[in-house]
Design an enzyme around this catalytic site. Structure first.
Site, PDB file in Angstrom:
ATOM      1  N   LYS A  87      35.988  35.316  39.377  1.00 12.97           N
ATOM      2  CA  LYS A  87      35.425  35.962  40.327  1.00 12.97           C
ATOM      3  C   LYS A  87      35.771  37.486  40.169  1.00 12.97           C
ATOM      4  CE  LYS A  87      38.374  33.386  42.990  1.00 12.97           C
ATOM      5  NZ  LYS A  87      38.582  32.369  41.968  1.00 12.97           N
TER       6      LYS A  87
ATOM      7  N   ASP B  41      40.113  30.438  39.057  1.00 10.09           N
ATOM      8  CA  ASP B  41      40.220  30.996  37.699  1.00 10.09           C
ATOM      9  C   ASP B  41      38.652  30.776  37.119  1.00 10.09           C
ATOM     10  OD1 ASP B  41      42.795  31.325  37.964  1.00 10.09           O
ATOM     11  OD2 ASP B  41      42.919  28.898  37.132  1.00 10.09           O
TER      12      ASP B  41
ATOM     13  N   GLY C 164      45.238  35.127  40.664  1.00 10.69           N
ATOM     14  CA  GLY C 164      45.322  35.929  39.510  1.00 10.69           C
ATOM     15  C   GLY C 164      43.835  36.167  38.982  1.00 10.69           C
ATOM     16  N   HIS C 165      43.465  37.551  38.931  1.00 10.94           N
ATOM     17  CA  HIS C 165      42.155  37.763  38.280  1.00 10.94           C
ATOM     18  C   HIS C 165      42.628  38.656  36.913  1.00 10.94           C
ATOM     19  CE1 HIS C 165      40.161  36.830  41.718  1.00 10.94           C
ATOM     20  NE2 HIS C 165      40.194  38.018  42.624  1.00 10.94           N
TER      21      HIS C 165
ATOM     22  N   GLN D 100      41.445  31.916  44.720  1.00  9.96           N
ATOM     23  CA  GLN D 100      41.344  30.629  44.411  1.00  9.96           C
ATOM     24  C   GLN D 100      40.156  30.058  44.322  1.00  9.96           C
ATOM     25  OE1 GLN D 100      44.310  30.949  46.970  1.00  9.96           O
ATOM     26  NE2 GLN D 100      45.511  31.607  45.413  1.00  9.96           N
TER      27      GLN D 100
END
Ligand code: IMP
Length: 441
Positions: A16, A13, A40-41, A223
């Site tokens: 990225k 988080d 998750g982005h 991650q």
């Protein structure tokens, strides 16, 4: 031309997605090489706000190919949902490619993920419950099903029945769950295969050929390095094989390690973590916690809640010990420091520069979880700037105390900070050098 890897230097988080989104204009291939939809982005651009879990963040530029590499595990239903969400919102996915060798998250994986967490008791990891860990277990245990298997009905039927017989024993005898129905799974997964068929192919050759032609390839990590199986805070880590660290980029996409010439480390200006496990600089209550968690000092919409599960993230001061450790593990050549704006409200800031463990001063990842839990951070304090920085676009326009903070982080990381984000929008960044090393104005 070099392949560039973008990795997270903390517990995920770090932002990225926005770093990849920003730099993707220079690349012809943007690829995910590890993990699954546990990642998750969040990306905010002129089309709005998007939460991506499997599709690489480069999908918003139409002139590059996005690859989901062999190192990723794919939940086909989730991927189809994501493709639909993108196309419904006018983002074309016609240049998306999926590795035929990527493993598939099957219906037993999320069931086992959740049941296993219960069985672990105090060793529960706090997983995302997406089945990602068990899918990697099956990959390593050599009973995984891969994307190519979904495209060949007779072969899939045989493989599913063989694996399911074994999995149903595990589900019923070990976890006390109901067995799964082979026919239903067969029909559903063959249909997923049909819907995804056009995207699935030999991505290894595709990426190698692009590299051979001298095209820019950007490998997008998922991650963070502290969640990595080998280098992270084991066992409170994710199960991705290959690793989420930069070295995994080569394996997870099918390039040799010499193809990777640059590693961009993305670090948040403070620390966050979702799930269990030690976090030495964690702030567990009070106004400072509130300020970081709710993003009160920064741009709107920067509260710290998980993109995948919506869980509140644990927050804390920047851990310079772990940051410098992960910079070395990844061979970071360039740093993107994100969410500097979130620190704007603080009168004083802290950076952890060492731990006290018993009578020892420790400056690297503690040897055991017990050591990490009793590690007392030794902090350096710095004055805050208490000014809004969300409109700043040049380093020299940052308040002096913000510049000093950034310079100190740079010293601890031992690598140049080339990008600083000061808000979630694509334009809210100070970029002094592009990802390939060219100085910007
Ligand atoms: P799993 O990957 O679902 O098995 O979860 C293992 C650990 O990694 C848990 O602590 C999760 O919260 C954490 N984790 C997995 N994916 C992410 C991510 O994308 N961001 C932050 N933490 C993650």
């Amino acid at each position: 031309m070099p392949a560039v890897v973008v990795i997270g230097g903390q517990w995920g988080d770090e932002g990225k997605g926005r770093v990849v989104d920003f730099h993707s204009r220079y690349c012809s291939v943007i690829a995910r090489y590890s993990a699954g939809n546990n990642a998750g982005h969040t990306i905010i651009n002129e089309r709005g706000k998007f939460a991506l879990h499997l599709v690489p963040a480069g999908i918003f530029r139409q002139d590059n190919t996005c690859v989901i590499g062999n190192g990723v595990v794919i939940d086909p239903a989730k991927l189809l949902e994501e493709i639909k969400m993108l196309t419904d919102r006018g983002v074309s996915t016609s240049r998306l490619m999926i590795s035929q060798h990527a493993h598939v998250i099957m219906p037993w994986h999320p069931l086992i993920d959740r049941a296993d967490e219960e069985l672990r008791g105090e060793l529960a990891i706090g997983t995302t419950g997406t089945g990602t860990g068990p899918a990697f277990h099956d990959k390593v245990g050599r009973s995984g099903i891969r994307m190519a298997d979904l495209l060949d009905a007779a072969h899939f039927r045989w493989k599913l029945r063989t694996v399911l017989e074994y999995k149903n024993r595990v589900l019923t005898r070990l976890y006390g769950l109901e067995p799964l129905d082979a026919e239903e799974i067969e029909a559903r997964y063959l249909e997923y295969g049909n819907q995804l068929r056009a995207y699935v192919g030999d991505t290894i050759s595709f990426v190698q050929e692009a590299h051979g032609r001298g095209e820019m390839i950007l490998l997008e990590g998922a991650q963070g390095s502290l969640l990595d199986l080998d280098t992270g805070t084991y066992p409170y880590v994710t199960s991705s094989v290959p690793a989420s660290v930069a070295a995994g980029g080569a394996i997870g996409i099918g390039l040799g390690p010499t193809a990777i010439e640059r590693v961009v480390g993305v670090y948040k200006s403070y620390q966050t973590r979702v799930g269990h496990g030690p976090m030495p600089t964690e702030i567990t209550d009070g106004g400072d916690m509130e300020m970081l968690r709710e993003g009160l000092g920064g741009a709107a919409g920067t509260a710290e809640y998980g993109t995948t599960t919506g869980r509140p993230r644990r927050v804390g001061w920047l851990d310079g010990v772990l940051a410098s450790y992960t910079a070395r593990i990844n061979g970071v050549t360039s740093v993107a420091l994100t969410r500097l704006d979130s620190l704007s409200a603080f009168e004083r800031l802290k950076i952890c520069v060492a731990y006290e463990i018993g009578d020892q001063r420790v400056t690297t990842l503690p040897a055991t979880i017990a050591d990490a839990v009793r590690a007392k951070p030794i902090y350096e304090e710095m004055p805050g700037w208490q000014e809004d920085v969300t409109d700043v676009r040049h380093f020299s326009d940052l308040p002096r105390d913000a510049q000093n903070y950034v310079r100190r982080v740079e010293e601890l990381l031992g690598a140049r900070i080339d990008m600083i984000s000061v808000g979630p929008e694509r334009s809210q960044a100070i970029v002094t050098r592009d990802i390939f090393g060219a100085a910007l104005g």
